[in-house]
Design a protein around this motif. Sequence first.
Motif, PDB file in Angstrom:
ATOM      1  N   SER A 156       0.198   4.033  -2.726  1.00 50.60           N
ATOM      2  CA  SER A 156       0.010   5.426  -2.336  1.00 50.60           C
ATOM      3  C   SER A 156       0.900   6.347  -3.157  1.00 50.60           C
ATOM      4  CB  SER A 156       0.300   5.584  -0.843  1.00 50.60           C
ATOM      5  OG  SER A 156       0.250   6.936  -0.466  1.00 50.60           O
ATOM      6  N   ILE A 175      -6.332   3.478   1.216  1.00 50.36           N
ATOM      7  CA  ILE A 175      -5.029   3.912   1.708  1.00 50.36           C
ATOM      8  C   ILE A 175      -5.287   4.938   2.805  1.00 50.36           C
ATOM      9  CG2 ILE A 175      -2.870   5.044   1.107  1.00 50.36           C
ATOM     10  CD1 ILE A 175      -3.355   4.017  -1.753  1.00 50.36           C
ATOM     11  N   LYS A 217       0.817  -1.216   0.000  1.00 50.18           N
ATOM     12  CA  LYS A 217       0.000   0.000   0.000  1.00 50.18           C
ATOM     13  C   LYS A 217       0.849   1.264   0.000  1.00 50.18           C
ATOM     14  CE  LYS A 217      -4.458  -1.618   1.489  1.00 50.18           C
ATOM     15  NZ  LYS A 217      -5.625  -1.329   2.308  1.00 50.18           N
TER      16      LYS A 217
END
Length: 185
Positions: free
Chosen positions: A126, A182, A122
């Motif tokens: 991001s 996120i 993640k």
Amino acid sequence: MVRITEVIYSSIDSQPILSKMQNEFLDFVNKQEKTCKKRHYRWRTLPEHLIEQIPDYLETHEHLKATSLIHVDISCDHVFGQFDSNDEHWHITGLIDFGDALVGDPVYEFVALHCTLSDLDKNLLSTVLKAYRTYEKPFVERAMIAMLLFEFNVFKNVIEHRSEDFSKVATLEELAESIWTIDDM
């Protein structure tokens, strides 16, 4: 000869080849929507209660759009990188094999990036989304739609990399949140 950057940044309608690629993506999405539930039953990765939710999920959430030139086949085999010993990180230096490229929804590209290439990292997702300036509330739902429609069974990768037990997930919305949300965005 038209430079590739002129083609990429020009209006899709002004370039016949891009309009053709756009239609190919939209035709592909329509075909995938029609066969989605059947494919997921054949793959047997998602439990039956989630597979049964697919038609309603596809119906009630924003559809994929054909707005950008996308590679469609980003994998370790197609990315060049160089290791920088100063910061001890790899940096992407090139991308090859645009044979499958289409004019499609960038969120479709993120499925392969997130679920296969980055092993569901993640932090990397991001970073990519910030660079694309693409993360907004419908992103999670559209990413899930792209994942459901994806040509290959990427849910298998989710199970392998996160030991995800899909039988404990009640809804596709809940699954989408766990894969695509996120926290720092």
